[in-house]
Design an enzyme around this catalytic site. Structure first.
Site, PDB file in Angstrom:
ATOM      1  N   ASP A  31      46.823  47.045  35.897  1.00 14.96           N
ATOM      2  CA  ASP A  31      46.396  46.525  34.598  1.00 14.96           C
ATOM      3  C   ASP A  31      45.471  45.325  34.767  1.00 14.96           C
ATOM      4  O   ASP A  31      44.998  44.755  33.785  1.00 14.96           O
ATOM      5  CB  ASP A  31      47.588  46.179  33.702  1.00 14.96           C
TER       6      ASP A  31
ATOM      7  N   SER B  63      54.643  44.604  38.659  1.00 14.08           N
ATOM      8  CA  SER B  63      53.258  44.158  38.585  1.00 14.08           C
ATOM      9  C   SER B  63      52.872  43.332  39.814  1.00 14.08           C
ATOM     10  O   SER B  63      52.884  43.837  40.924  1.00 14.08           O
ATOM     11  CB  SER B  63      53.048  43.369  37.289  1.00 14.08           C
TER      12      SER B  63
ATOM     13  N   ASP C  52      45.728  45.233  40.968  1.00 11.50           N
ATOM     14  CA  ASP C  52      47.081  44.802  41.310  1.00 11.50           C
ATOM     15  C   ASP C  52      47.970  46.039  41.371  1.00 11.50           C
ATOM     16  O   ASP C  52      47.507  47.159  41.112  1.00 11.50           O
ATOM     17  CB  ASP C  52      47.580  43.756  40.299  1.00 11.50           C
TER      18      ASP C  52
ATOM     19  N   ASP D 264      50.150  47.608  39.559  1.00 11.56           N
ATOM     20  CA  ASP D 264      50.237  48.562  38.445  1.00 11.56           C
ATOM     21  C   ASP D 264      48.908  48.722  37.718  1.00 11.56           C
ATOM     22  O   ASP D 264      48.842  49.347  36.658  1.00 11.56           O
ATOM     23  CB  ASP D 264      51.361  48.196  37.480  1.00 11.56           C
TER      24      ASP D 264
END
Length: 440
Positions: free
Chosen positions: A242, A95, A238, A240
Site C-alpha cells: 500500500d 505492513s 512495502d 503489503d
C-alpha cells in the site's frame, strides 16, 4: 506485544497476537457485519499461512461464507471486497512491521478500513463469549484467484492515464518487492505498460532482504540495481504494497514523500479539488495551489475526509497515494502507474520531475514509548517551543512559517514518532533535538 487501533490488531505472533485472540476478533467481526460473504487475504509473511487457516475456519464456524484470495496486496483485497460485494474482509498483514509481527486489518463492505466507531463496535462485540454456528449453519469456502485482475482493471480504467504513451516510452524499471506482495500486481502492470523489468526480491516468500519500510536507508540494493541496469526508475513496495518509494535514474532514493507529491500533482492537474493528507505529510503538497486539509495519521482518517469532501487525491506521506477515482485507499501499485504517467506526459526523468517542488528536508525518527501521549507531555513540549500554530488532533503538530514538527504515539508500534521538516537539514535537526531533550 499488541497494538489495537484503527490500523488493526497488530502484535508479535505467539505473544500478543495469539490464536485465542484471533478467534475472538474473527467471531466478533462476523457478528457485527451485515449479510454476505467475508473476504480473507494475507501478505507473504511465514506466519500468515497458519493464521489465514485459523481466520478462514473461525469465520466459517461463526456462520459466514468465506472468499479466500490468498497472498495479495492490501489494496488488491480492498478492491476485491467491493468488486465481489462482500460484507467485509480481513487482511492478515503487519505492513511495515518486522517479520515477527502480524496483524488483522478489518475492511467494511465499502472496501475501506473500519473507522473509529466501527472499531469500537468490533471491540464491544468481544465482551461476550464467541457465538459459534450449529453444524448445519457453518459457512462455505471459495478460493478466488482473480483478485489481481480486479485491481489492474480499476487502475487501467482511470480516465486521465495515457497508457499508450507510457507503453511507447519503454521505461527500464527495477522493482524491489522485498519478499512481499508488491510484485504480484506490479509485475503484470509493468508488463502491460511495456516496461523492461529488472526484478529484485520479487518472490513473495515473506523473507525480507532489508528493513520492511521502504525508506532510503533500506534501499541501498535498489539504488545499486538502478545504476547497474541503467534503469529509468527504481520502485520499492512495502510488504503489503500500500506504499511505494522511488529511486531516481541516478540511483538515489528520493524519499517516500515524493511519491505522494508526484501522484497528487498528476491527479489534480486533471481533476482539481481539495487535497487531504495526514498531519505527518510533507508541506510539499501546499505548493500545488489547491486547498489542503490535514487529518490525524491513519489511512481511514484520510479516506473518510476525502470522501466527505469529494477530494480527487490525497493520502499519507509514507508513500501511500489515494485516488478515489480508482478506489479510496492507499495503493502502491496505483502509484506506480500514476508516477510513470507523469514522467511520460512531462517528457522528463524523475530527477527533473521533483524539481517542481520546494526544497525541504524531512527527518523521521522514533523513540521507544508504550503509553499515552497525554496533556502533560503536550504542555512540556509547548513550554520548550513557541510555535505559530498548534494542532492537537493527533499528538501535537507545531508549525512555523518555514518549518514544522509532529510528535505522536504510533498506532502500529510501541514508539513515539518525531517528524520534522524545514528548509534545511540543520533546522530540521534542531526541531527533533528540541523535542527529544524536552521528553528526556
Amino acid at each position: 506485544m499488541l497494538k489495537e487501533s484503527i490500523s488493526g490488531v497488530r502484535g508479535i505472533v505467539g505473544e500478543g497476537l495469539t490464536p485465542e485472540l484471533i478467534l475472538r476478533y474473527c467471531a466478533a467481526f462476523a457478528k457485527i457485519l451485515g449479510d454476505g460473504a467475508l473476504l480473507v487475504a494475507r501478505d507473504s509473511r511465514p506466519s500468515g499461512r497458519a493464521i489465514a487457516k485459523l481466520v478462514n475456519s473461525a469465520l466459517q464456524l461463526a456462520g459466514r461464507d468465506v472468499v479466500d484470495i490468498g497472498v495479495q496486496a492490501t489494496p488488491t483485497a480492498e478492491i476485491a471486497v467491493k468488486t465481489l460485494d462482500c460484507a467485509g474482509g480481513i487482511v492478515i498483514t503487519a505492513s511495515h512491521n518486522p517479520a515477527e509481527w502480524n496483524a488483522l486489518k478489518f475492511i467494511d463492505n465499502g472496501g475501506i478500513f473500519l473507522d473509529g466507531k466501527g472499531f469500537e463496535r468490533l471491540r464491544s462485540a468481544m465482551v461476550n463469549e464467541p457465538r459459534w454456528a450449529k453444524f448445519d449453519k457453518v459457512g462455505g469456502y471459495i478460493l478466488n484467484e482473480k483478485a489481481v485482475e480486479y485491481h489492474l482493471d480499476r487502475i487501467l480504467r482511470l480516465p486521465f492515464m495515457d497508457y499508450e504513451a507510457i507503453r511507447a516510452r519503454k521505461f527500464r524499471v527495477v522493482l524491489d518487492a522485498n519478499g512481499g506482495t508488491g510484485a504480484i500486481a506490479a509485475l503484470p502492470l509493468l508488463e502491460h505498460l511495456n516496461c523492461e523489468i529488472f526484478e529484485l526480491n520479487c518472490d513473495p516468500d515473506g523473507v525480507f532482504r532489508h528493513g520492511a519500510e521502504p525508506t532510503p536507508e533500506n534501499l541501498a540494493s535498489l539504488e545499486r540495481a538502478v545504476v547497474e541496469n541503467s534503469a529509468d526508475i527504481g520502485l520499492a513496495t512495502d510488504p503489503d504494497a500500500d506504499r511505494l518509494a522511488l529511486v531516481d535514474e541516478t540511483g538515489k532514493a528520493i524519499g517516500e514523500e515524493f511519491t505522494l507529491a508526484l501522484g497528487v500533482a498528476e491527479a489534480i492537474e486533471h481533476s482539481p479539488g481539495t487535497v487531504v493528507v495526514n498531519l505527518s505529510t510533507s508541506a510539499m503538497v501546499e505548493s500545488l495551489g489547491v486547498p489542503v486539509i490535514r487529518t490525524p495519521v491513519g489511512e481511514i482518517n484520510v479516506t473518510k475526509k476525502m470522501l466527505e469532501l469529494d477530494s480527487p487525491a490525497g493520502g499519507e506521506g509514507n508513500g501511500g497515494l489515494i485516488i478515489p477515482a480508482c478506489h479510496p485507499c492507499r495503493d502502491g501499485i496505483l502509484a506506480v502507474a500514476v508516477v510513470l504517467n507523469r514522467l511520460t506526459r512531462k517528457g522528463i526523468p524523475l530527477t527533473q520531475a521533483i524539481e517542481e517542488f520546494p526544497k525541504l528536508t524531512m527527518i523521521k525518527t522514533k523513540i521507544s514509548f508504550d503509553g499515552t501521549f497525554d496533556k502533560e507531555m503536550t504542555e512540556t513540549i509547548l513550554r520548550a517551543l513557541s510555535p505559530e500554530k498548534i494542532d492537537a488532533a493527533d499528538g501535537i503538530r507545531l508549525t512555523w512559517a518555514d518549518k514544522w514538527v509532529h510528535v505522536r504515539a504510533s498506532n502500529t508500534e510501541p514508539i513515539l514518532r518525531i517528524i520534522a521538516e524545514a528548509e534545511n537539514l540543520c533546522e530540521a535537526q534542531k526541531l527533533v533535538e528540541s523535542v527529544r531533550s524536552t521528553l528526556a
